[in-house]
Design a protein around this motif. Structure first.
Motif, PDB file in Angstrom:
ATOM      1  N   THR A 150       5.872  -8.654  -6.956  1.00  0.00           N
ATOM      2  CA  THR A 150       5.330  -7.371  -7.412  1.00  0.00           C
ATOM      3  C   THR A 150       3.809  -7.428  -7.522  1.00  0.00           C
ATOM      4  O   THR A 150       3.107  -6.495  -7.110  1.00  0.00           O
ATOM      5  CB  THR A 150       5.972  -6.997  -8.770  1.00  0.00           C
ATOM      6  N   ASP A 173      13.192  -2.983  -6.848  1.00  0.00           N
ATOM      7  CA  ASP A 173      13.797  -3.850  -7.871  1.00  0.00           C
ATOM      8  C   ASP A 173      14.376  -2.930  -8.935  1.00  0.00           C
ATOM      9  O   ASP A 173      13.681  -2.487  -9.837  1.00  0.00           O
ATOM     10  CB  ASP A 173      12.746  -4.782  -8.472  1.00  0.00           C
ATOM     11  N   ARG A 176      15.773  -4.180 -13.347  1.00  0.00           N
ATOM     12  CA  ARG A 176      15.147  -4.116 -14.665  1.00  0.00           C
ATOM     13  C   ARG A 176      14.197  -2.933 -14.720  1.00  0.00           C
ATOM     14  O   ARG A 176      13.420  -2.715 -13.785  1.00  0.00           O
ATOM     15  CB  ARG A 176      14.337  -5.392 -14.925  1.00  0.00           C
ATOM     16  N   GLN A 182       6.300  -2.162 -14.007  1.00  0.00           N
ATOM     17  CA  GLN A 182       5.247  -3.065 -13.517  1.00  0.00           C
ATOM     18  C   GLN A 182       4.680  -2.531 -12.198  1.00  0.00           C
ATOM     19  O   GLN A 182       3.464  -2.481 -12.007  1.00  0.00           O
ATOM     20  CB  GLN A 182       5.853  -4.457 -13.310  1.00  0.00           C
ATOM     21  N   ASP A 224       9.270  -3.272  -2.761  1.00  0.00           N
ATOM     22  CA  ASP A 224       9.571  -4.379  -3.676  1.00  0.00           C
ATOM     23  C   ASP A 224      11.082  -4.600  -3.723  1.00  0.00           C
ATOM     24  O   ASP A 224      11.856  -3.650  -3.499  1.00  0.00           O
ATOM     25  CB  ASP A 224       9.059  -4.013  -5.085  1.00  0.00           C
TER      26      ASP A 224
END
Ligand SMILES: Nc1nc2c(ncn2[C@@H]2O[C@H](COP(=O)(O)OP(=O)(O)OP(=O)(O)O)[C@@H](O)[C@H]2O)c(=O)[nH]1
Ligand SMILES: [Mg+2]
Length: 337
Positions: A150, A173, A176, A182, A224
């Motif tokens: 990331t 991703d 989470r 992020q 990502d």
């Protein structure tokens, strides 16, 4: 439901982005590549590796001749620096040949011969990524947990933007919420759109991001993905599926499949390259955290045992600490006095 984020106000600088770096960054974006400053960062980043090598190499080379003792000491040094057995053997052979051919009889001449042999191994991996061949150019990023995926995407967004490219990030991703956030923070810092989904399927998010990129005339999509170990077979199947789904909307995509490797993992990098390559056909590598390790030699092991282009290397947590791999600069940074 999909949430589309387009921020125009960059957030305040985080501790990882001190203002000095930000100022320098914007100067770079306006005035092109500041070679000296990246070289400085690279040299600084590899200081730990160099400190370990430098001192020991000096005493090894001080013998002033390539004899059995020197070769033995050098072998140990290379192996403990993660150069790996194949590359080490090759380098020692090359050094022996050079010693015979060129009568190496000073510490400097021996060091230069080793540096040249290392450069010859690494040079074939220097293949910069050309994102102008497709539009949008879809880059899928994979790797184990915490490798630096990331963070590297955030840095790459800035890098491609500084080349005048329009960039979009896909928050693939979906495991989470923190991972999504992020990426969104990196999106804000770079002022680029992040396509994210509250929950659900990574393939769907990335598919949606490519559709959005096509509609908006985006040049580069950085997708990502969640960290996974090659031994987690269901997760390897999942990322292979992400790849297949990308091909439904972009038959030639992903145009680049980047595996992010943390240089600290040493020889384990080789197993990772092989396993990810099998699952998703890796086309390039990003080697991160070369600043945090005394074992930068792993790139030589990769070159000899599972060669893949090293597209970028990371030498720190700042936004500008990721750049294309240049074999000569890398070798110079390892051997600088
Ligand atoms: N020193 C240093 N730290 C780095 C570098 N690249 C990434 N990091 C740090 O490594 C940590 C993990 O980075 P992430 O980008 O979150 O890693 P990731 O692969 O996305 O992790 P997961 O999503 O959990 O699998 C962060 O603290 C980063 O700041 C680098 O080149 N040098
Ligand atoms: Mg991540």
């Amino acid at each position: 439901m999909f949430s589309f984020l387009k921020k125009t106000t960059p957030p305040p600088a985080t501790p990882a982005a001190p203002s000095a770096a930000s100022t320098e960054a914007s100067t770079e974006a306006n005035s092109g590549e500041p070679k000296a400053s990246w070289r400085e960062r690279l040299f600084q980043g590899l200081a730990r590796t160099r400190a370990q090598w430098g001192g020991k190499l000096k005493s090894v080379f001080a013998r002033g001749k390539v004899d059995d003792e020197l070769l033995e000491e050098l072998e140990t040094l290379l192996l403990t620096s993660d150069v790996g057995i194949e590359a080490t053997t090759h380098l020692l052979d090359e050094l022996k040949k050079a010693a015979k051919r060129d009568k190496l009889d000073t510490p400097q001449a021996i060091q230069d011969a080793l540096a040249n042999a290392l450069h010859a191994i690494l040079q074939p991996l220097e293949k910069p990524l050309d994102v102008s061949t497709h539009s949008p150019y879809v880059i899928m990023i994979a790797g184990i947990n915490g490798a630096g995926k990331t963070t590297s995407i955030g840095k790459l967004a800035k890098y491609f933007q500084s080349q005048g490219k329009r960039v979009l990030l896909a928050a693939g991703d979906t495991f989470r919420a923190a991972a999504r956030e992020q990426l969104q923070t990196w999106g804000e810092r770079n002022n680029v759109t992040v396509i994210a989904q509250e929950s659900g399927d990574p393939a769907a998010v990335i598919y949606d991001a490519i559709a959005a990129a096509k509609a908006r005339g985006i040049d580069v999509v950085l997708a990502d993905t969640a960290g996974r170990l090659p031994t987690q077979l269901h997760l390897m199947d999942e990322i292979a599926k992400v790849r297949r789904v990308i091909q439904k909307i972009e038959p030639e995509g992903p145009h680049e499949t980047l595996l992010v490797l943390d240089a600290n993992i040493g020889q384990n990098a080789l197993a990772q390259v092989k396993a990810f390559d099998k699952a998703i056909s890796v086309t390039g590598l990003v080697v991160t955290k070369l600043d945090g390790t005394a074992k930068g030699g792993v790139v030589a092991a990769i070159a000899r045992q599972c060669p893949k282009p090293i597209r970028f290397i990371g030498v720190g947590e700042q936004i500008d600490d990721l750049r294309p791999f240049v074999a000569r600069d890398f070798v110079d940074a390892l051997f600088a006095q």
